[in-house]
Design a protein around this motif. Sequence first.
Motif, PDB file in Angstrom:
ATOM      1  N   ASN A   4       0.835  -1.184   0.000  1.00  0.00           N
ATOM      2  CA  ASN A   4       0.000   0.000   0.000  1.00  0.00           C
ATOM      3  C   ASN A   4       0.880   1.247   0.000  1.00  0.00           C
ATOM      4  OD1 ASN A   4      -1.927   1.916   0.362  1.00  0.00           O
ATOM      5  ND2 ASN A   4      -2.663   1.157   2.314  1.00  0.00           N
ATOM      6  N   PRO A  11      -9.603  -2.277   8.729  1.00  0.00           N
ATOM      7  CA  PRO A  11     -10.736  -2.752   7.927  1.00  0.00           C
ATOM      8  C   PRO A  11     -12.050  -2.749   8.694  1.00  0.00           C
ATOM      9  CG  PRO A  11      -9.514  -4.614   8.767  1.00  0.00           C
ATOM     10  CD  PRO A  11      -8.765  -3.370   9.197  1.00  0.00           C
ATOM     11  N   ASN A  12     -13.114  -2.818   7.947  1.00  0.00           N
ATOM     12  CA  ASN A  12     -14.472  -3.032   8.453  1.00  0.00           C
ATOM     13  C   ASN A  12     -14.829  -2.075   9.581  1.00  0.00           C
ATOM     14  OD1 ASN A  12     -14.584  -5.173   6.589  1.00  0.00           O
ATOM     15  ND2 ASN A  12     -13.619  -6.532   8.065  1.00  0.00           N
ATOM     16  N   VAL A  15     -12.434   0.703  11.595  1.00  0.00           N
ATOM     17  CA  VAL A  15     -12.113   2.055  11.141  1.00  0.00           C
ATOM     18  C   VAL A  15     -12.854   3.112  11.968  1.00  0.00           C
ATOM     19  CG1 VAL A  15     -13.867   2.323   9.333  1.00  0.00           C
ATOM     20  CG2 VAL A  15     -11.623   3.390   9.064  1.00  0.00           C
ATOM     21  N   TYR A  69      -1.420  -3.681   6.824  1.00  0.00           N
ATOM     22  CA  TYR A  69      -2.254  -3.977   7.985  1.00  0.00           C
ATOM     23  C   TYR A  69      -2.177  -5.477   8.268  1.00  0.00           C
ATOM     24  CZ  TYR A  69      -6.177  -4.222  11.133  1.00  0.00           C
ATOM     25  OH  TYR A  69      -6.959  -4.436  12.233  1.00  0.00           O
TER      26      TYR A  69
END
Length: 78
Positions: A4, A11-12, A15, A69
């Motif tokens: 990245n 994630p999901n 956040v 991550y």
Amino acid sequence: MTFNRDTVIPPNEHVRLCGMHWLRAHRYGSADNGTELVALQWNPGSKTWTHSNSHDTNAETIDTSGWEYVSAIPWPEI
């Protein structure tokens, strides 16, 4: 494996929540090669990463560009 180039975000539902997470920092250069796991705190209000327990609004944010991550760190059972 692709890395990245932008700042990593949890994630999901993570956040939206303040919590601790494992991130993998990729270190390439003349002095240090490889990766290391780093535990950082996600701050959803400012969408930044800081070291744990950084309640100071002037706390140094961590640039996670190019990091990966790994996972959330669960709260301990009480």
